[in-house]
Design an enzyme around this catalytic site. Structure first.
Site, PDB file in Angstrom:
ATOM      1  N   LYS A  23       0.788  -1.283  -0.037  1.00 41.15           N
ATOM      2  CA  LYS A  23      -0.034  -0.093   0.133  1.00 41.15           C
ATOM      3  C   LYS A  23       0.824   1.198   0.078  1.00 41.15           C
ATOM      4  CE  LYS A  23      -4.069  -2.016   2.049  1.00 41.15           C
ATOM      5  NZ  LYS A  23      -4.648  -2.620   0.722  1.00 41.15           N
ATOM      6  N   THR A  45      -9.837  -0.808  -4.372  1.00 42.65           N
ATOM      7  CA  THR A  45     -10.728  -1.752  -3.309  1.00 42.65           C
ATOM      8  C   THR A  45     -10.514  -0.891  -1.982  1.00 42.65           C
ATOM      9  OG1 THR A  45      -8.352  -2.960  -3.106  1.00 42.65           O
ATOM     10  CG2 THR A  45     -10.207  -3.969  -4.382  1.00 42.65           C
ATOM     11  N   THR A  48      -7.223   0.365   0.492  1.00 42.30           N
ATOM     12  CA  THR A  48      -6.653   1.060  -0.436  1.00 42.30           C
ATOM     13  C   THR A  48      -7.064   2.257  -1.127  1.00 42.30           C
ATOM     14  OG1 THR A  48      -5.478  -0.929  -1.293  1.00 42.30           O
ATOM     15  CG2 THR A  48      -5.170   0.984  -2.486  1.00 42.30           C
ATOM     16  N   SER A  65     -13.383  -3.844   0.575  1.00 45.14           N
ATOM     17  CA  SER A  65     -12.040  -4.271   0.855  1.00 45.14           C
ATOM     18  C   SER A  65     -11.811  -5.753   0.012  1.00 45.14           C
ATOM     19  CB  SER A  65     -11.764  -4.577   2.264  1.00 45.14           C
ATOM     20  OG  SER A  65     -10.388  -4.947   2.587  1.00 45.14           O
ATOM     21  N   GLY A  66     -10.574  -5.908  -0.312  1.00 45.59           N
ATOM     22  CA  GLY A  66     -10.306  -7.079  -0.984  1.00 45.59           C
ATOM     23  C   GLY A  66     -10.571  -8.342  -0.612  1.00 45.59           C
ATOM     24  N   ASP A  71     -12.228  -7.193  -4.579  1.00 42.15           N
ATOM     25  CA  ASP A  71     -11.463  -8.155  -5.899  1.00 42.15           C
ATOM     26  C   ASP A  71     -12.604  -8.451  -6.820  1.00 42.15           C
ATOM     27  OD1 ASP A  71      -9.215  -7.584  -4.782  1.00 42.15           O
ATOM     28  OD2 ASP A  71      -8.868  -9.431  -3.855  1.00 42.15           O
TER      29      ASP A  71
END
Length: 151
Positions: A23, A45, A48, A65-66, A71
């Site tokens: 990150k 995402t 990030t 969030s992933g 994703d």
């Protein structure tokens, strides 16, 4: 598989993704390329996206969030033709709980011919390309033809 084309606009829809250990590296890259990124539509995402937006002031649409499905959300956007390129600083040395999602995201980006930069060098090449600010035509799978063949 049969192919067709789609037009990628001059103002790109760019996905920004980074695993936890990368990150800070992505943040540094975004700061260095802030001026070039300002003319484009940015997605990321969750964690990030919030970090990048807070630290740079750039308008970024943050997804989940992933590990929580971000994703997969990006993969869906790619499949719908809504993402034109992706900068993904992934951690090649550490496994993450959502590794299957990461693999699926990279697979779907490849299927739909979306350029992906996975490190600073490839991201630098991508962002500095004259094509970044031009409308371009890319080949993509002809999904209606694919579906017609399978039914």
């Amino acid at each position: 598989m049969k192919k067709t084309t789609r037009i990628v606009p001059a103002h790109k829809h760019i996905a920004l993704v980074a695993h936890d250990n990368y990150k800070a590296e992505l943040l540094r890259w975004v700061k260095e390329n802030k001026e070039a990124l300002q003319g484009h539509f940015l997605y990321a995402t969750g964690t990030t996206g919030h970090l990048l937006s807070k630290e740079t002031g750039l308008a970024i649409k943050s997804l989940l969030s992933g590990p929580m499905g971000g994703d997969q959300q990006l993969g869906a956007l790619i499949s719908e033709g809504k993402i034109d390129m992706m900068i993904f600083f992934w951690d090649p040395l550490n496994a993450v709980p959502h590794d299957p999602d990461v693999k699926a995201l990279l697979r779907i980006a490849t299927v739909w011919n979306v350029p992906v930069a996975m490190n600073r060098s490839s991201a630098k090449f991508m962002i500095s390309s004259p094509r970044m600010t031009q409308e371009i035509e890319i080949e993509i799978p002809d999904y209606p033809a694919y579906l017609a063949e399978r039914i």
